[in-house]
Design an enzyme around this catalytic site. Sequence first.
Site, short mmCIF file in Angstrom:
data_model
loop_
_atom_site.label_atom_id
_atom_site.label_comp_id
_atom_site.label_asym_id
_atom_site.label_seq_id
_atom_site.Cartn_x
_atom_site.Cartn_y
_atom_site.Cartn_z
N GLU A 104 0.83 -1.21 0.00
CA GLU A 104 0.00 0.00 0.00
C GLU A 104 0.87 1.26 0.00
OE1 GLU A 104 -2.43 -1.52 3.32
OE2 GLU A 104 -4.16 -0.93 2.10
N GLU A 124 -3.85 -9.59 3.36
CA GLU A 124 -4.57 -9.32 4.61
C GLU A 124 -5.66 -10.35 4.92
OE1 GLU A 124 -3.58 -7.06 2.47
OE2 GLU A 124 -2.79 -5.33 3.53
N1 COA Z 1 4.59 -7.69 11.63
C1 COA Z 1 5.31 -8.05 12.70
N2 COA Z 1 6.19 -9.07 12.71
C2 COA Z 1 6.35 -9.74 11.56
C3 COA Z 1 5.62 -9.42 10.39
C4 COA Z 1 4.71 -8.35 10.46
N3 COA Z 1 4.00 -7.97 9.40
N4 COA Z 1 5.99 -10.27 9.42
C5 COA Z 1 6.91 -11.08 9.94
N5 COA Z 1 7.13 -10.77 11.24
C6 COA Z 1 8.10 -11.40 12.13
C7 COA Z 1 7.88 -12.89 12.24
O1 COA Z 1 6.96 -13.18 13.28
C8 COA Z 1 9.27 -13.40 12.58
O2 COA Z 1 9.50 -13.13 13.95
P1 COA Z 1 10.39 -14.12 14.82
O3 COA Z 1 11.73 -14.14 14.16
O4 COA Z 1 10.35 -13.52 16.16
O5 COA Z 1 9.68 -15.44 14.74
C9 COA Z 1 10.16 -12.47 11.77
O6 COA Z 1 9.37 -11.30 11.51
C10 COA Z 1 10.64 -13.06 10.45
O7 COA Z 1 9.51 -13.51 9.74
P2 COA Z 1 9.52 -14.84 8.87
O8 COA Z 1 8.15 -15.06 8.37
O9 COA Z 1 10.16 -15.93 9.63
O10 COA Z 1 10.49 -14.39 7.68
P3 COA Z 1 10.44 -14.79 6.16
O11 COA Z 1 11.61 -14.18 5.53
O12 COA Z 1 10.20 -16.25 6.03
O13 COA Z 1 9.14 -14.08 5.56
C11 COA Z 1 7.56 -12.31 5.17
C12 COA Z 1 9.01 -12.68 5.54
C13 COA Z 1 7.40 -10.81 5.27
C14 COA Z 1 7.25 -12.77 3.75
C15 COA Z 1 6.60 -13.05 6.12
O14 COA Z 1 7.00 -12.82 7.44
C16 COA Z 1 5.17 -12.64 6.03
O15 COA Z 1 4.44 -13.14 5.20
N6 COA Z 1 4.73 -11.74 6.92
C17 COA Z 1 3.38 -11.30 7.02
C18 COA Z 1 3.10 -10.37 5.91
C19 COA Z 1 1.69 -9.90 5.95
O16 COA Z 1 0.75 -10.65 5.97
N7 COA Z 1 1.55 -8.60 5.93
C20 COA Z 1 0.30 -7.99 5.88
C21 COA Z 1 0.04 -7.36 7.16
S1 COA Z 1 -1.10 -6.09 6.82
#
Ligand code: COA
Length: 695
Positions: A104, A124
């Site tokens: 966004e 989301e």
């Molecule tokens: N907010 C807060 N913490 C987050 C986060 C977010 N949006 N996305 C990831 N984290 C944290 C994870 O909990 C993890 O924490 P930990 O190390 O304490 O367990 C850390 O960041 C790393 O995340 P991880 O998923 O293990 O890394 P990755 O490289 O495999 O993947 C992403 C990275 C961003 C692709 C994945 O974390 C993801 O899909 N996040 C959610 C994205 C999402 O849905 N965003 C929309 C929110 S509106």
Amino acid sequence: MTKVTYQLADGVALITVDHPPVNALGQVVRQGLWDAVARFGRDDTAQAAVIIGAGRLFIGGADITEFGKPPVAPFLPDVINAIAACTKPVIAAIHGTALGGGLEVALGAHYRIATRTARLGLPEVTLGVIPGAGGTQRMPRLVGLDAALTLMTTGKPVSGTQAQAMGFVDELAGDDLRADALAYAARLIAEGAGPRAVTDLPFPAADADLIAAWRQRLTRTAKGQVAPLAVLDAVVAGIERPFDQALAEERRLFLSMLDTPQRSGMMHAFFAERAVAKPPEILGIASRPLDRAGVIGGGTMGAGIATAMVLSGLHVTLVERDAAAAARAGETIARNLASAVKRGTLTETARDAILSDALVTVVGHDALSDADLVVEAVFEDMDAKTEVFRALDRVCKPGAVLATNTSYLDVNRIAQATGRPADVIGLHFFSPAHVMKLLEIVVADATATDVTATAFALAKKLGKIGVRAGVCDGFIGNRILSHYRTAVDHMVLDGASPYAVDRALVDFGFAMGPYQVSDLAGLDIGYMTRQRKAADAHPRDRASVFADALYHAGWLGQKAGHGYYIYDADSPKGRPDDAVTAIIETSRADLGLSSRDFTAAEILRRTMAAMVNAAANVVADGIAQRPSDVDVVFVSGYGFPRHRGGPLHYADTVGLDTILTDIREFAAIDDHFWTPAPLLEQLVADGRNFASLNR
Ligand code: COA
Ligand code: NAD
């Protein structure tokens, strides 16, 4: 520490979001962006701005740890509107991932440049909310209604290349994104290109029929989830109202969803999946080498496991009993790879390379002498398995990890068949093994910690969710499954129809009902399990006589075209069968049971009470390390609805006292089956919930 930095490079303001691990848009980052944008507005030496992420990605999204807490200013929609309102061009430079709020932010910018492999998406709905910072209003303007709705209601990301083709990325970058983004900015400045807000584009028009068709489709596919339909509501607001009002409606919908059980269930599932990958015992422990793998047995499971392995880059040697079986296994794997090519997830060249270089199917264990890890997937029979492990002990190199895919058998006994029990572990894959995400990692008494670490590394390499389990009959998932399957069979003996049971559980959100699952797995599997356990049966156990009768009739499920349901050209997904109902009625009569009605609510209460009770014992026995691990097993391997978080998160939502009261009520009739789990009683007595046990 500053999370957003501002630097000048050749007349371009470089705004860098630097907030490991995923540059999430927490309050400090929002404030940092807000300040940087204001500074850019004041900075006469900067003619354009580039927003970029430090580290391995652009911006991973809103900070989801803030969901459910009171929002703190500046709010994301305001930050993004401020970016869009800049009077000089703003470019988003995207690598790694731009998800949710991260994308966004990029849509608020005037231009977007991305690497080809970047992943861009609005996921989301997978967290039980909707885009809440303009995504539902800006994306349709850029890519049209259908494409935007598909992106936002599935939550599936697309690549940079796909995003450019769809129209929401303007330029593709090479290896050096920062340099390419600055060059793009210089070009825009030279061309005199001005700011270009997405909201200057018209919102695509749509007639009532198109919206009605979408609503109908989403109602069917959402299976009780509210978020996909709320996405549609926000889009309809965009069609009907000016941007400001539609944005306010999107925000209202987003905020209203923060407080829902579905949001809390999906967020629980998200964090549980991340916690499960890090059992304390393997922190800091290096895994063993993992390059050449062996698989023994190329049937349903072995062929699937080998497929998953070659697809993730491992070299695989598959051992079968004879040349014909080896050839059949090779054909199954080739078919699996062909469907990956058909789906577009594998190129023909990569497929050909796998078949010529990465896979051999042979007879004889000697070929496994250089394997780093071997997974045994022969028949579920202790003698067959111990014979294989004695052979592995003879041929495998020192340090090779020796794994069994047994569903129920004692991994400790299998380990004792070798002179190296420290190298033995259970790797319980789920069928089809190249599709299902779950992998139970069964740690036996003597298993070395670096063997456990290697198993978790394998899970990650295969793109699976590894869950640590202890040794017991059925480990985490199948042990709980056999308990609630029994509860379900009891209801059928007492009068419920299997079709009503399936419907109640599918309406709850399960991917399939238990009898549909039986038909898919084959009724022979359940029959064999009952035979194996018959010797240990308690005199008060109630037998699933009707299931045995179906087995003896040869109605083995989908593969026979007939199980609980009939499968034919008219009803490929199965239709109820009066003959099955008649068999059940005969079984009841033979046992002298009377039949009563069960409402859908009671079917659900009994199924969930049995599931939660068994799960509490699994946690208390240390078979699962924490309640959230059980939740991950059920969501990723047993079709439990993700928006309900998993059985133990669901139990917390319902209230453990309510579940315990149900169990005691059912125990009044059958106190043999319905023995309350001591852990459940303890938690209720202490006024605590399962979440209090998650570490
Ligand atoms: N907010 C807060 N913490 C987050 C986060 C977010 N949006 N996305 C990831 N984290 C944290 C994870 O909990 C993890 O924490 P930990 O190390 O304490 O367990 C850390 O960041 C790393 O995340 P991880 O998923 O293990 O890394 P990755 O490289 O495999 O993947 C992403 C990275 C961003 C692709 C994945 O974390 C993801 O899909 N996040 C959610 C994205 C999402 O849905 N965003 C929309 C929110 S509106
Ligand atoms: P299957 O009958 O489809 O395949 C077993 C294969 O092993 C056969 O092809 C057979 O020829 C081969 N085999 C037997 N003995 C052998 C030996 N000594 N050397 C080499 N090959 C040998 O069985 P399956 O369903 O693939 O199950 C295999 C294992 O996986 C079992 O332990 C089962 O409990 C477990 N499992 C099965 C499922 C499932 O859904 N089918 C799920 C999880 C785990």
